[in-house]
Design a protein around this motif. Structure first.
Motif, PDB file in Angstrom:
ATOM      1  N   SER A  18      50.847  35.681  49.940  1.00 44.57           N
ATOM      2  CA  SER A  18      50.126  35.145  48.805  1.00 44.57           C
ATOM      3  C   SER A  18      49.766  36.231  47.810  1.00 44.57           C
ATOM      4  CB  SER A  18      48.835  34.448  49.278  1.00 44.57           C
ATOM      5  OG  SER A  18      48.031  35.349  49.992  1.00 44.57           O
ATOM      6  N   PHE A  20      47.874  38.806  48.124  1.00 44.23           N
ATOM      7  CA  PHE A  20      46.518  39.314  48.187  1.00 44.23           C
ATOM      8  C   PHE A  20      46.456  40.455  49.190  1.00 44.23           C
ATOM      9  CE2 PHE A  20      46.029  34.963  46.797  1.00 44.23           C
ATOM     10  CZ  PHE A  20      45.051  35.037  45.832  1.00 44.23           C
ATOM     11  N   ASN A 111      34.016  39.733  43.631  1.00 44.17           N
ATOM     12  CA  ASN A 111      34.800  38.790  44.421  1.00 44.17           C
ATOM     13  C   ASN A 111      34.019  38.360  45.655  1.00 44.17           C
ATOM     14  OD1 ASN A 111      37.588  37.552  45.147  1.00 44.17           O
ATOM     15  ND2 ASN A 111      36.989  38.665  46.993  1.00 44.17           N
ATOM     16  N   ASN A 150      38.964  29.550  43.671  1.00 43.86           N
ATOM     17  CA  ASN A 150      40.311  29.686  44.221  1.00 43.86           C
ATOM     18  C   ASN A 150      40.341  29.122  45.639  1.00 43.86           C
ATOM     19  OD1 ASN A 150      41.121  31.244  41.891  1.00 43.86           O
ATOM     20  ND2 ASN A 150      40.089  33.003  42.831  1.00 43.86           N
ATOM     21  N   ARG A 152      42.901  28.934  49.388  1.00 45.21           N
ATOM     22  CA  ARG A 152      44.068  29.368  50.146  1.00 45.21           C
ATOM     23  C   ARG A 152      44.022  28.759  51.537  1.00 45.21           C
ATOM     24  NH1 ARG A 152      43.224  34.307  49.658  1.00 45.21           N
ATOM     25  NH2 ARG A 152      42.292  34.834  51.668  1.00 45.21           N
ATOM     26  N   ALA A 174      48.318  28.291  48.048  1.00 46.06           N
ATOM     27  CA  ALA A 174      47.181  28.917  47.391  1.00 46.06           C
ATOM     28  C   ALA A 174      47.056  28.375  45.979  1.00 46.06           C
ATOM     29  CB  ALA A 174      47.333  30.435  47.362  1.00 46.06           C
ATOM     30  N   ASN A 176      45.240  29.881  42.665  1.00 46.62           N
ATOM     31  CA  ASN A 176      44.553  31.063  42.147  1.00 46.62           C
ATOM     32  C   ASN A 176      44.456  30.975  40.635  1.00 46.62           C
ATOM     33  OD1 ASN A 176      44.874  34.137  41.041  1.00 46.62           O
ATOM     34  ND2 ASN A 176      43.645  34.051  42.910  1.00 46.62           N
ATOM     35  N   GLN A 177      43.229  30.996  40.120  1.00 50.71           N
ATOM     36  CA  GLN A 177      42.959  30.873  38.686  1.00 50.71           C
ATOM     37  C   GLN A 177      43.659  29.659  38.078  1.00 50.71           C
ATOM     38  OE1 GLN A 177      40.679  32.700  37.357  1.00 50.71           O
ATOM     39  NE2 GLN A 177      40.478  34.033  39.164  1.00 50.71           N
TER      40      GLN A 177
END
Length: 325
Positions: A18, A20, A111, A150, A152, A174, A176-177
């Protein structure tokens, strides 16, 4: 087989796939406890007068919420019917301080994450891992005006019956944004010798680990990360997203030391290549020169995880010469 590395591998696979990928985030899912760390990316040149640098301060807390089918004190890996099931709550928080010379618009990036992970492991059926994660990566301004959560999730199976070669695979997704990603997870872990292991994970993660002594491990690793927000403004839902991510290929030498029964300390010294600042929703790109980085982390282990005992004692069965981690 070093099943501690196996679960680290599975978790790293999910994060790598993903994009990350962060070694800090995957070290202690089975190792309930608290971890703190600092990462520093030295100035990376964009032009003759402009460079980018980053500092990040990280903490992680892993708590066992529920244990099923096994008593911690009576658990015995010598039993071929040994199995363990545990539910973990993982909470993470980090503060990143990006800096771009000649530009004071970059703010601190915060975060926060909450994750539920269920792991079931048995000598007969292998290892299953199921996880769901919610998170947010925001600046002070974006938190007020354009907060975007977000998500996941992934489910991974590791065929852990062969103590020398462990393939694994599973689906993952996922958001994300506001963007959706499909994240298939697959790869393998391989014991090359009693002291040496290797792991390959798609899309890009490779590691060779050498057990130098009973309490010291060395590793050489490479991983690619492309979704790592260093600037947050607007949102995709409002049509004004200006999020900027840091993309980089990171290679490092790591030294992992067990200081005592409860404490671990790790140092990573590496070099980041193919770096660029890349906007999530526009064609903005700024390429950067390679630069060194430094990462340290300190872990306190609560030692109330059945799976920690399962994976460590499982290693003794596959390799009596040394006890990993």
């Amino acid at each position: 087989m070093n099943k501690v590395n196996l679960i680290s591998l599975i978790l790293f696979a999910s994060f790598s796939s993903s994009c990350f990928a962060q070694s800090f985030n995957v070290r202690s899912i089975f190792n309930s406890g608290a971890t703190g760390g600092i990462e520093f990316l030295s100035p990376s040149s964009i032009s003759d007068s402009t460079s980018f640098s980053l500092k990040k301060y990280k903490v992680q807390f892993v708590k066992v919420l529920r244990t099923k089918e096994v008593d911690l004190e009576k658990f015995d890996m010598d039993n071929n019917n040994a199995k363990a099931n545990q539910l973990f709550l993982i909470s993470k928080f980090s503060i990143a301080t990006p800096n771009l010379t000649n530009d004071n618009t970059f703010e601190n990036i915060y975060n926060g994450e909450l994750e539920l992970t269920y792991i079931t492991a048995s000598r007969k059926r292998g290892v299953w891992l199921h996880s769901a994660n919610i998170s947010a990566t925001e600046s002070e301004q974006s938190f007020k005006y354009s907060f975007v959560p977000n998500f996941r999730a992934y489910s991974v199976y590791a065929h852990a019956k062969n103590l020398k070669f462990v393939p694994f695979l599973g689906p993952g997704v996922a958001i994300n944004q506001g963007k959706f990603f499909v994240l298939p997870v697959f790869g393998f872990w391989k014991r090359l010798s009693p002291e040496l292991t290797a792991e390959i994970i798609v899309p890009i993660h490779a590691k060779i680990k050498y057990n130098l002594a009973n309490k010291v491990e060395l590793e050489l690793a490479t991983s690619y990360s492309r979704i790592h927000a260093v600037y947050r403004e607007g949102s995709l839902f409002k049509g004004d997203d200006n999020t900027i991510n840091l993309r980089q290929l990171k290679n490092h030498l790591g030294i992992n030391t067990r200081l005592s029964e409860f404490y671990k300390f790790k140092v990573e010294i590496g070099y980041a290549y193919f770096q660029e600042l890349n906007a999530l929703s526009t064609d903005f790109v700024r390429k950067m020169n390679p630069s060194p980085y430094f990462n340290i982390s300190f872990n306190y282990n609560f030692r109330n995880s059945i799976l920690y005992k399962f994976f460590n004692e499982g290693d003794k069965l596959g390799n009596n010469k040394k006890t990993a981690n």
